[in-house]
Design a protein around this motif. Structure first.
Motif, PDB file in Angstrom:
ATOM      1  N   ILE A 215      30.048  49.266  44.429  1.00  0.00           N
ATOM      2  CA  ILE A 215      29.513  47.990  44.897  1.00  0.00           C
ATOM      3  C   ILE A 215      29.144  47.079  43.728  1.00  0.00           C
ATOM      4  O   ILE A 215      29.437  45.873  43.742  1.00  0.00           O
ATOM      5  CB  ILE A 215      28.309  48.232  45.829  1.00  0.00           C
ATOM      6  N   LEU A 216      28.541  47.631  42.694  1.00  0.00           N
ATOM      7  CA  LEU A 216      28.214  46.820  41.524  1.00  0.00           C
ATOM      8  C   LEU A 216      29.476  46.295  40.850  1.00  0.00           C
ATOM      9  O   LEU A 216      29.515  45.160  40.368  1.00  0.00           O
ATOM     10  CB  LEU A 216      27.397  47.636  40.527  1.00  0.00           C
ATOM     11  N   SER A 217      30.508  47.125  40.840  1.00  0.00           N
ATOM     12  CA  SER A 217      31.785  46.701  40.267  1.00  0.00           C
ATOM     13  C   SER A 217      32.368  45.528  41.047  1.00  0.00           C
ATOM     14  O   SER A 217      32.954  44.601  40.459  1.00  0.00           O
ATOM     15  CB  SER A 217      32.767  47.875  40.266  1.00  0.00           C
ATOM     16  N   PHE A 218      32.197  45.547  42.358  1.00  0.00           N
ATOM     17  CA  PHE A 218      32.669  44.442  43.202  1.00  0.00           C
ATOM     18  C   PHE A 218      31.973  43.139  42.812  1.00  0.00           C
ATOM     19  O   PHE A 218      32.617  42.114  42.566  1.00  0.00           O
ATOM     20  CB  PHE A 218      32.418  44.772  44.676  1.00  0.00           C
ATOM     21  N   TYR A 219      30.653  43.164  42.745  1.00  0.00           N
ATOM     22  CA  TYR A 219      29.899  41.954  42.413  1.00  0.00           C
ATOM     23  C   TYR A 219      30.186  41.494  40.978  1.00  0.00           C
ATOM     24  O   TYR A 219      30.239  40.292  40.702  1.00  0.00           O
ATOM     25  CB  TYR A 219      28.398  42.194  42.605  1.00  0.00           C
ATOM     26  N   ASP A 220      30.366  42.449  40.068  1.00  0.00           N
ATOM     27  CA  ASP A 220      30.701  42.088  38.682  1.00  0.00           C
ATOM     28  C   ASP A 220      32.041  41.363  38.616  1.00  0.00           C
ATOM     29  O   ASP A 220      32.212  40.408  37.852  1.00  0.00           O
ATOM     30  CB  ASP A 220      30.760  43.345  37.808  1.00  0.00           C
ATOM     31  N   LYS A 221      32.992  41.810  39.426  1.00  0.00           N
ATOM     32  CA  LYS A 221      34.317  41.180  39.454  1.00  0.00           C
ATOM     33  C   LYS A 221      34.228  39.754  39.984  1.00  0.00           C
ATOM     34  O   LYS A 221      34.887  38.840  39.454  1.00  0.00           O
ATOM     35  CB  LYS A 221      35.277  42.012  40.319  1.00  0.00           C
ATOM     36  N   VAL A 222      33.420  39.557  41.012  1.00  0.00           N
ATOM     37  CA  VAL A 222      33.230  38.192  41.530  1.00  0.00           C
ATOM     38  C   VAL A 222      32.637  37.298  40.451  1.00  0.00           C
ATOM     39  O   VAL A 222      33.080  36.164  40.232  1.00  0.00           O
ATOM     40  CB  VAL A 222      32.322  38.194  42.774  1.00  0.00           C
TER      41      VAL A 222
END
Length: 335
Positions: A215-222
């Motif tokens: 989930i953190l990786s998702f937000y970091d990508k955004v």
């Protein structure tokens, strides 16, 4: 300093690898919280732990560059959500005059207010001789046993105990007086005079470590995509026309005018209409220039059509991983 009575009461239940909130739907509110994500990311960088360190500037404990006043509420939420648990909670002495936790710990004889000698009780395991450590004599660089006259080598001595004696009266002191010398104020206080503050260590629940990384990786990508498009991430709060402050997962601004907001909803079932109504209410009140919603695993076709008709970018994917892979669509939407 972040720990409080609530933490104390929850140490028992939290020190186990179980989940009280068993569905991602239940944990999602904690993932959507801005400061919670900051804490979790910091903990991931530190092998899943958050350990306090002495801060000479404040005389207390700090957690790296995290502001304790800002993250206190978030940490309580993460503990409640079972994402983080308290693994160690201790009380540290603090000077009541200077607010410092930095001390020299002094040991004294209560009767004579004098310094102490420290001795150990040793056993020479080869011959069974037991005596005070100062009975074993050093000859050059060798330690000799007074009974068998043999050299005592490493591993041949067993420590049976430790005791203190007064340097003035010579008597044994079984209960030394503990005195704290405050380094900041160069003065002494007793244990009874000292105040206490809590020193807490935290750990991410091991069961959730992979989910949290995803989930953190998702937000970091955004965030990475937004920066590439010239946006600057801002605090995820916007004041609506109604005067109400609304929170979003991400808020970014370009040239201080163009505002983009994003909300993500991860669930084990189709995102309900009530969730969408709440999202649309916030969007309608704040009127950002661009808005996007990410839904996992599904969204009704009617909801998708309605959102598209309102100019909101909709990204629906069966998994968080696939949603991350499709974030290029957000980039295209911002072009």
């Amino acid at each position: 300093m972040l720990a409080n009575e609530k933490h104390k009461s929850e140490i028992g239940p939290l020190n186990r690898d179980t989940l009280q909130l068993r569905k991602i739907d239940d944990r999602m509110p904690y993932y959507k919280d801005y400061y919670s994500r900051i804490i979790l990311k910091k903990m991931i960088e530190k092998e899943g732990r958050l350990v306090p360190h002495y801060d000479p500037k404040t005389g207390g404990f700090s957690y790296g560059d995290l502001d304790p006043n800002l993250i206190k509420e978030a940490m309580v939420k993460l503990i409640k959500g079972d994402l983080v648990r308290v693994v160690s909670l201790n009380s540290a002495a603090i000077c009541p005059h200077h607010g410092e936790t930095a001390f020299h710990v002094l040991l004294k004889c209560k009767r004579h207010n004098a310094a102490l000698n420290r001795r150990e009780l040793w056993e020479h395991t080869l011959c069974g001789y037991i005596a005070s450590s100062d009975n074993f004599k050093k000859v050059g660089d060798k330690l000799l046993c007074p009974k068998c006259r043999c050299e005592v080598k490493a591993g041949e001595v067993k420590r049976l105990g430790v005791w203190f004696s007064c340097t003035v009266g010579g008597e044994n002191v079984p209960d030394p007086e503990i005195v704290l010398h405050c380094i900041a104020g160069d003065h002494e206080i007793s244990i009874i005079e000292a105040g206490i503050i809590e020193r807490a260590e935290y750990q991410i629940n091991p069961i959730l470590i992979d989910e949290i990384k995803h989930i953190l990786s998702f937000y970091d990508k955004v965030g990475e995509i937004l920066r590439e498009k010239g946006y600057v991430l801002d605090l995820p709060v916007l004041k609506g026309a109604s005067g109400v402050n609304h929170t979003f997962d991400l808020v970014a601004k370009k040239n201080d005018k163009n505002v983009f907001i994003l909300e993500a909803f991860f669930s084990e079932k189709e995102i309900p209409e009530a969730t969408l109504i709440s999202f649309l209410t916030k969007v309608y009140d704040t009127r950002p220039e661009k808005a996007a919603i990410v839904a996992v695993p599904s969204l009704s076709s009617m909801a998708v059509n309605m959102l598209n008709g309102l100019g909101i970018k909709v990204l629906v994917s069966p998994t968080i991983y696939e949603a991350k892979e499709r974030l290029v669509e957000i980039s295209e939407f911002l072009s």
